[in-house]
Design a protein around this motif. Structure first.
Motif, mmCIF file in Angstrom:
data_model
loop_
_atom_site.group_PDB
_atom_site.id
_atom_site.type_symbol
_atom_site.label_atom_id
_atom_site.label_comp_id
_atom_site.label_asym_id
_atom_site.label_seq_id
_atom_site.Cartn_x
_atom_site.Cartn_y
_atom_site.Cartn_z
ATOM 1 N N LEU A 1 -3.291 5.470 3.080
ATOM 2 C CA LEU A 1 -3.151 4.064 3.452
ATOM 3 C C LEU A 1 -4.384 3.539 4.189
ATOM 4 C CD1 LEU A 1 -0.748 2.099 3.042
ATOM 5 C CD2 LEU A 1 -0.117 2.527 5.417
ATOM 6 N N GLY B 1 0.810 -1.215 0.000
ATOM 7 C CA GLY B 1 0.000 0.000 0.000
ATOM 8 C C GLY B 1 0.846 1.268 0.000
ATOM 9 N N LEU B 2 1.948 1.247 0.724
ATOM 10 C CA LEU B 2 2.821 2.420 0.768
ATOM 11 C C LEU B 2 3.420 2.721 -0.600
ATOM 12 C CD1 LEU B 2 4.637 1.727 4.157
ATOM 13 C CD2 LEU B 2 3.155 3.675 3.663
ATOM 14 N N THR C 1 0.403 10.011 4.382
ATOM 15 C CA THR C 1 0.583 8.561 4.398
ATOM 16 C C THR C 1 -0.614 7.839 5.007
ATOM 17 O OG1 THR C 1 2.988 8.854 4.574
ATOM 18 C CG2 THR C 1 2.085 6.689 5.127
#
Length: 307
Positions: A222, A191-192, A218
């Motif tokens: 995420l 996902g990052l 982030t």
């Protein structure tokens, strides 16, 4: 004769079109799964629902008893204790497991030499963590003369009888669960990598510090991955069995008697298969209820790119 041959030819053409149609191909490849679902899941679930209202014993015959098992369940203090123990385990283990998984994933998505090796190393506990051998080793770590107590004594602290006290018996099981953060770590790492770098470049131009970037960019980007991991780890937490079965057997005084372990004991140790079937359905309803709550509340904190 000609009409018969024409009819046969038309039928063959229809059959060939059916074979080459997308629907047929889809059903053909889904057929093994549908058969497996029917005989491995659907039929056993229907049978267990019926057995929930019987006095079935392991190896015996089932006699319909109506709501007797329900009345017994409502007066079963050990069952409600097992629910409380399971909920406490989920509340303490899942957040830490996700936090460690995200932390390690965040580090391993940086440009570090040998990052593939470290990912494999951190994922290893998840692969082997469910084995009985690892659970036995983990139990020895927290034994009276185990490594953990030896380390505490080196620090000048008194050793703890981890599995002999109500307050501490569940701690080694929680720590072992947190140690197995590899699956969520891999998903977090994927996902990052999907977060557009342009977001970070814009934040850098605006002068945002690392904490602001993490909190404002982030985490929101995420959040769908966090939701998925939260659901999967919560469901797995409610079904925890092996660690308590091997380490403590549910003791001391039912302090680690998870609901899955209690169901197992009724079904296979005490042969109360009908009563265990009812508890299994209660567990399913609990997991469904918690899942629905997570989905409903996720609308307030989950961000999607097309929003």
């Amino acid at each position: 004769m000609k009409n018969k041959n024409t009819k046969t030819s038309v039928e063959q053409t229809k059959f060939q079109k059916l074979i080459h149609s997308e629907n047929f191909v889809g059903y053909f490849f889904a057929f093994p799964f549908l058969i497996g679902f029917l005989f491995i899941m659907a039929v056993p679930m229907a049978m267990s629902l019926y057995y929930s209202f019987t006095d079935l014993t392991l190896g015996g015959t089932a006699t319909f008893t109506g709501l007797d098992n329900v009345r017994r369940l409502l007066n079963d203090a050990r069952f409600f204790n097992s629910i409380g123990v399971t909920i406490r385990f989920v509340v303490f283990s899942v957040p830490f497991r996700l936090a460690f998984g995200l932390f390690v994933a965040y580090i391993l998505t940086r440009q570090v030499r040998g990052v593939a090796f470290y990912r494999s190393l951190y994922y290893l506990p998840t692969l082997i963590g469910g084995s009985i051998a690892v659970v036995l080793v983990w139990g020895q770590l927290f034994a009276r003369e185990g490594v953990v107590n030896v380390f505490l004594q080196i620090l000048g602290l008194e050793g703890v009888h981890w599995f002999g006290q109500l307050q501490t018996a569940i701690i080694p099981i929680v720590l072992m669960s947190v140690w197995q953060f590899g699956s969520s770590m891999i998903i977090f790492a994927a996902g990052l990598k999907e977060i557009p770098t342009s977001y970070y470049e814009a934040a850098e131009i605006d002068g945002a510090n690392k904490w602001q970037v993490f909190y404002k960019i982030t985490l929101p980007c995420l959040s769908p991955v966090i939701l998925y991991n939260l659901l999967m780890q919560t469901i797995a937490g409610f079904m925890t069995f092996t660690q308590a079965f091997i380490m403590t057997g549910g003791g001391p005084a039912d302090a680690t008697n998870f609901i899955a372990l209690y169901i197992y004991n009724h079904a296979f140790a005490w042969r109360n298969m009908g009563y265990a079937s009812l508890m299994s359905w209660v567990l399913l309803i609990m997991i469904t209820f918690v899942t629905v709550i997570i989905f409903k509340t996720s609308k307030k904190w989950t961000f999607y790119a097309n929003d």
